[in-house]
Design an enzyme around this catalytic site. Structure first.
Site, PDB file in Angstrom:
ATOM      1  N   ASP A 112       9.473  -2.472   0.367  1.00 44.68           N
ATOM      2  CA  ASP A 112       9.440  -1.061   0.737  1.00 44.68           C
ATOM      3  C   ASP A 112       8.698  -0.989   2.073  1.00 44.68           C
ATOM      4  OD1 ASP A 112       9.907   1.774  -0.009  1.00 44.68           O
ATOM      5  OD2 ASP A 112       7.735   1.881   0.027  1.00 44.68           O
TER       6      ASP A 112
ATOM      7  N   ALA B 113       0.837  -1.208   0.000  1.00 44.09           N
ATOM      8  CA  ALA B 113       0.000   0.000   0.000  1.00 44.09           C
ATOM      9  C   ALA B 113       0.872   1.259   0.000  1.00 44.09           C
ATOM     10  CB  ALA B 113      -0.924  -0.005   1.207  1.00 44.09           C
ATOM     11  N   PRO B 114       0.434   2.320  -0.665  1.00 45.02           N
ATOM     12  CA  PRO B 114      -0.865   2.501  -1.309  1.00 45.02           C
ATOM     13  C   PRO B 114      -0.992   1.876  -2.685  1.00 45.02           C
ATOM     14  CG  PRO B 114       0.421   4.493  -1.519  1.00 45.02           C
ATOM     15  CD  PRO B 114       1.243   3.568  -0.669  1.00 45.02           C
ATOM     16  N   GLY B 115       0.096   1.320  -3.235  1.00 47.00           N
ATOM     17  CA  GLY B 115      -0.004   0.553  -4.460  1.00 47.00           C
ATOM     18  C   GLY B 115       0.597   1.170  -5.700  1.00 47.00           C
ATOM     19  N   ASN B 116       1.144   2.361  -5.614  1.00 46.90           N
ATOM     20  CA  ASN B 116       1.723   2.999  -6.804  1.00 46.90           C
ATOM     21  C   ASN B 116       2.886   2.177  -7.365  1.00 46.90           C
ATOM     22  OD1 ASN B 116      -0.068   5.135  -6.772  1.00 46.90           O
ATOM     23  ND2 ASN B 116       1.255   6.443  -5.546  1.00 46.90           N
ATOM     24  N   LYS B 117       3.734   1.666  -6.482  1.00 48.11           N
ATOM     25  CA  LYS B 117       4.864   0.846  -6.946  1.00 48.11           C
ATOM     26  C   LYS B 117       4.367  -0.495  -7.467  1.00 48.11           C
ATOM     27  CE  LYS B 117       8.081   2.916  -3.590  1.00 48.11           C
ATOM     28  NZ  LYS B 117       7.079   3.628  -2.778  1.00 48.11           N
TER      29      LYS B 117
ATOM     30  N   GLU C 140      -0.343  -6.444   2.156  1.00 55.16           N
ATOM     31  CA  GLU C 140      -0.525  -5.272   3.007  1.00 55.16           C
ATOM     32  C   GLU C 140      -1.213  -5.709   4.289  1.00 55.16           C
ATOM     33  OE1 GLU C 140      -0.406  -2.127   5.021  1.00 55.16           O
ATOM     34  OE2 GLU C 140       0.593  -2.157   3.061  1.00 55.16           O
TER      35      GLU C 140
ATOM     36  N   ASP D 296       0.368 -10.438   6.452  1.00 51.03           N
ATOM     37  CA  ASP D 296       1.737 -10.070   6.811  1.00 51.03           C
ATOM     38  C   ASP D 296       2.733 -10.832   5.944  1.00 51.03           C
ATOM     39  OD1 ASP D 296       4.115  -9.416   8.034  1.00 51.03           O
ATOM     40  OD2 ASP D 296       3.395  -9.752  10.075  1.00 51.03           O
TER      41      ASP D 296
ATOM     42  N   CYS E  95      11.652   5.531   2.269  1.00 53.59           N
ATOM     43  CA  CYS E  95      11.566   6.983   2.056  1.00 53.59           C
ATOM     44  C   CYS E  95      12.090   7.668   3.315  1.00 53.59           C
ATOM     45  CB  CYS E  95      10.143   7.419   1.719  1.00 53.59           C
ATOM     46  SG  CYS E  95       8.877   6.825   2.865  1.00 53.59           S
TER      47      CYS E  95
END
Length: 476
Positions: free
Chosen positions: A299, A230-234, A252, A279, A361
């Site tokens: 990530d 999540a959020p799923g862009n990658k 997620e 998990d 990040c």
């Protein structure tokens, strides 16, 4: 009269949408379990008037300490209104400092009834602090340097050239010189409501974020895991890089974030993604269901220190508390680092995996170089070595161990968010490095394949099948 009625109705609904977002923001900040950033919560599908809601949430957070002091001194937040505290706070901001439009809502009537009392309380606070106006009461907040607007073309639905042609009619558009299908527009360009965005042909995604999936470079037809999706862009970027071929298991753990992931997958049009509310650490890497997994994107949860400005974290109550401590050595960051090491070790344990990307990040060494360095002995024993993603990129890892030059960092100085990327690639028997290719999954000695992370619980294929939420967005 009609225009005034329309303005009052818009203000009424915007305050309630802002209150709902503010409630989630403050609860997530208090527990350090945020369902998303301020921006992601505002720009979710459930919020209709996004621009007004975003402005209200940000301004209310900016004035929050003053509002709480004023409301507290007036005694307005009694037991009846305590359950709707966020709505009262948002309404108080908007009437006292914002538009000043009052409508027939009960919260509006409450604030208007006590407006003189609140104004007098505000004057007393200013006098006590020896300031002439409310602006002087506001603490200094971080200024965010405007960055270019990056967006990624979703090649599952359209082409880069067609998007350039459409956006170029009203915007200055450039193609990025390093990340495929990435476009660059001037800072401040707002495309949230543009049809290209709402229909999933374009994703508003930062360049540094897009570099993560490109670093993994999964081939069409591969089986891939996105461990903390999540959020799923990658996730959907991976699907695009794979031309929609092969399969992606997107894990997620958080139920609310899993819903966001699910929505992102639906919007992208990808039909090769299985979304799992579970998990990643519970997956048994030796289960035959995962024998063909060839790439893993990890990530994991991190401090978000590299995107705190973009996330508007400086508006949150916790920000002032964090500034009093060394955030890089806080107990929270150290716990995150321990989890990150465990998750990376687990990702490397899949017997046929050839490529693993670890990204954050965060700007903290303890979440980046230190995690990679701690896991390197295990990685080496399993036949992995560090490769160099985007070798033309100038900013590499901190020189804290031999090989850190293979790591990649981005920084606000580069007009990007603060990201970190490490790429592990399994060596082939001849001593070279296995590149992404069409073919049979890499063979692994059985002794290595039996290696298992201590404490991981078996995650059988039957249990996983029950947790599959969707293939292209089904409900659970």
């Amino acid at each position: 009269m009609a225009s005034r009625d329309a303005a009052e109705r818009a203000a009424f609904f915007a305050r309630r949408e802002a209150a709902a977002v503010l409630r989630r923001v403050l609860r997530g900040d208090a527990t350090r379990r945020a369902a998303g950033s301020i921006k992601s919560l505002v720009y979710s599908p459930t919020v209709r008037n996004k621009r007004a809601t975003f402005a209200l949430v940000c301004q209310t957070l900016k004035y929050l300490p003053i509002l709480k002091e004023v409301l507290g001194s007036s005694g307005i937040l009694n037991s009846k209104w305590k359950k709707q505290e966020e709505l009262v706070v948002v309404t108080a901001y908007d009437i006292l400092f914002g538009q000043g439009i009052a409508v027939s809502g009960s919260a509006e009537q409450l604030i208007m009834t006590h407006k003189d009392t609140l104004s007098n309380a505000l004057d007393r606070i200013c006098a006590k602090r020896k300031v002439s106006n409310v602006q002087d009461l506001l603490g200094k907040k971080t200024e965010v340097k405007p960055k270019p607007r990056f967006l990624r073309v979703n090649t599952l639905k359209t082409t880069t050239d067609s998007v350039v042609e459409e956006l170029g009619k009203i915007h200055m558009v450039d193609k990025d010189d390093m990340v495929p299908d990435m476009l660059v527009l001037p800072p401040g360009t707002d495309l949230h409501s543009h049809p290209l965005v709402t229909n999933g042909k374009v994703f508003l995604q930062g360049k540094a974020s897009c570099m993560v999936a490109v670093a993994l470079s999964p081939k069409p037809g591969w089986k891939v895991i996105d461990a903390c999706a999540a959020p799923g862009n990658k996730t959907v970027h991976l699907a695009a890089l794979m031309n929609g071929e092969g399969s992606i298991i997107a894990c997620e753990l958080n139920k609310e974030r899993a819903k966001t992931l699910q929505h992102t997958v639906r919007r992208s049009g990808a039909n090769n993604i299985q979304t799992v509310n579970g998990d990643f650490l519970d997956i048994d890497s030796n289960d035959p269901s995962y024998a063909e997994v060839r790439a893993i994107l990890l990530d994991p949860s991190c401090s978000g220190s590299g995107i705190s400005a973009e996330r508007l974290d400086y508006l949150l109550p916790s920000h002032s508390r964090d500034e009093q401590d060394d955030a890089s050595t806080s107990s929270r960051v150290l716990k995150l680092s321990a989890f990150q090491k465990k998750a990376l070790s687990h990702a490397l344990s899949f017997p046929s995996v050839e490529r693993v990307v670890y990204s954050t990040c965060s700007i903290h060494q303890v979440e980046n170089e230190d995690v990679v360095n701690a896991v390197l002995p295990l990685a080496t024993s399993l036949g992995f070595e560090l490769a160099t993603p985007f070798p033309q990129w100038h900013r590499r890892g901190l020189p804290v161990f031999e090989g850190s030059e293979h790591l990649l960092r981005t920084d606000p100085e580069d007009n990007l968010e603060g990201f970190f990327i490490a790429l592990f690639v399994r060596k082939v028997a001849c001593g070279g490095v296995e590149e992404p290719s069409e073919g049979v999954a890499l063979e692994v000695p059985r002794k290595l394949a039996r290696r298992r992370r201590n404490g991981v619980r078996a995650f059988s294929s039957l249990r996983l099948s029950r947790m599959i939420l969707c293939s292209n967005g089904g409900l659970w």
